[in-house]
Design an enzyme around this catalytic site. Structure first.
Site, short mmCIF file in Angstrom:
data_model
loop_
_atom_site.label_atom_id
_atom_site.label_comp_id
_atom_site.label_asym_id
_atom_site.label_seq_id
_atom_site.Cartn_x
_atom_site.Cartn_y
_atom_site.Cartn_z
N GLN A 293 -4.01 -3.25 -1.09
CA GLN A 293 -4.39 -4.55 -1.67
C GLN A 293 -4.61 -5.61 -0.59
O GLN A 293 -5.41 -6.53 -0.80
CB GLN A 293 -3.31 -5.04 -2.64
CG GLN A 293 -3.22 -4.23 -3.92
CD GLN A 293 -4.43 -4.39 -4.83
OE1 GLN A 293 -5.13 -5.40 -4.81
NE2 GLN A 293 -4.69 -3.37 -5.64
N CYS B 162 0.91 1.37 -18.69
CA CYS B 162 -0.21 1.53 -17.76
C CYS B 162 -0.86 2.88 -17.97
O CYS B 162 -0.92 3.38 -19.08
CB CYS B 162 0.24 1.30 -16.33
SG CYS B 162 1.59 2.34 -15.83
#
Ligand SMILES: *Cc1c(COP(=O)(O)O)cnc(C)c1O
Length: 393
Positions: free
Chosen positions: A180, A326
């Site tokens: 990220q 998720c």
């Protein structure tokens, strides 16, 4: 509004047109296998080296320390499993954090089954690892510390340099999952004492299925895929030349635009946070306000379910992500939100909005206006909210 508003850039990004353009000739014209002898194909070897140089330059590394992989998950698996094997004579203890990506956490579980011992560091309410606890966790037999550079759910950036210093002080290898952070935050592997670093193309407007693992020269790491001599014999398989070229282009773009792009993203991010906090009651920003990825916004809204929120947003053509159920389809709230201390019911009402290079202020205005309406509608149907209102009286 017809336009699709894509605010899930932490899940994946649009491949930039220049990246696609750079890749295309490597499918149709320069398709030779870089290991072949004739010039037509062997030229691709230099093309690959050039991409290694571009990537290495952005990290303060050398080109022969960059190993191409099939993405972030593979790089994480490789870093952990191969280090564990190569250093198991020295010890079998690894330190990581509770908020890592599943590519790290599930690999740790795999290693636990193979006799390794893992310490999972706590994080504070902002999602920052406890350095004191890290110091105390270090043992004679600790071989590796793996802590992510920035979290994919709440955007918190870790004190990576300090973690690197602790690792170096004790002669322990340090790996960071920078999937990220890479392209969003400047990174210097020497300044931060990073020995291994994972990154992925599709998180920075590059193609999917390509990434790399930086491995500092001198680190004893086992080959991950056995076969040909590619990637200095450590990761066999004919190189994904178009992917590598696309990754190189994406990294070059991200490095060149970093300052300006992230300044704009930060501005938009803070605008979005400010509007939500002002206009939607009973919400909570998750993650640290300062030590935060420039494109990450994560909120919990009391009395509602993140999943319902996503469905309603989808009807308005807004793509976002929640912190609950998720990929696994499980109904457990995210391990990250639980680790920062959110109670289950608050964690369930979470929403992640991650901005991209094409996000505009108009997009965000539309999102906040929609969100206000949706949150109110969902609360009006919520028995929890009704109870809460009754108690208020
Ligand atoms: C997306 C992501 C990964 C996995 O990368 P892939 O290239 O999709 O395998 C790993 N770690 C973090 C923090 C991520 O955000």
């Amino acid at each position: 509004m017809e336009k699709l508003i894509y605010l899930d850039n932490a899940a994946t990004t649009k491949t930039a047109p220049e990246v696609v353009e750079a890749m295309l000739p490597y499918f149709t014209e320069h398709y030779g296998n870089p290991s072949s002898v004739y010039g037509f194909a062997a030229a691709n070897k230099e093309v690959i080296t050039r991409q290694r140089e571009i990537i290495a330059d952005t990290l303060g590394a050398k080109d022969n320390e960059i190993y191409f992989t099939a993405g972030g998950s593979e790089s994480d698996n490789w870093a952990l499993v191969a280090t564990a094997e190569a250093y198991s004579a020295k010890g079998k203890h690894i330190i990581t954090s509770k908020i890592e990506h599943h590519a790290i956490l599930h690999t740790c579980e795999y290693l636990e089954k193979r006799g390794f011992e893992i310490t999972y560091l706590d994080v504070d309410e902002k999602g920052i690892v406890n350095l004191e606890q890290l110091r105390e966790a270090v043992r004679e037999d600790t071989i590796l510390i793996s802590v992510m550079f920035a979290n994919n759910e709440i955007g918190t950036i870790q004190p990576i340099q300090k973690i690197g210093e602790i690792a170096q002080e004790h002669g322990i290898l340090f790996h960071t999952d920078a999937v990220q952070a890479f392209g969003q935050v400047p990174i210097d592997v020497d300044v931060c004492h990073i020995d291994m670093l994972s990154a992925s193309g599709h998180k920075l407007n590059g193609p999917k299925g390509i990434g790399f693992l930086y491995i500092r020269k001198g680190v004893k790491i086992r080959s991950f895929i056995h076969g040909g001599a590619q990637e200095r014999r450590r990761r066999a398989g004919t190189e994904n030349v178009p992917g590598i070229v696309g990754l190189g282009k994406a990294v070059e773009r991200a490095a060149m635009s970093m300052e300006e792009r992230t300044a704009e993203e930060r501005r938009l991010r803070d605008y979005l946070i400010e509007r939500i906090e002002k206009e939607i009651p009973y919400c909570r920003l998750n993650g640290d306000r300062e030590q935060r990825l420039p494109n990450n916004v994560n909120f919990s809204f009391q009395f509602i379910e993140g999943e319902s929120l996503l469905i309603m947003l989808d009807m308005k053509k807004i793509c976002a992500s929640s912190g609950s159920a998720c990929t696994s389809g499980s109904l457990d709230p995210s391990h990250v939100l639980l680790a920062i201390g959110l109670p289950h019911e608050i964690a369930h009402g979470s929403l992640r909005l991650t901005l991209g290079e094409e996000t505009t202020k108009e997009d965000l205005d539309y999102v906040v206006d929609s969100l206000k309406e949706i949150v109110q509608n969902l609360r009006d149907m919520s028995p929890l909210y009704e109870d809460f209102l009754k108690k208020q009286k």
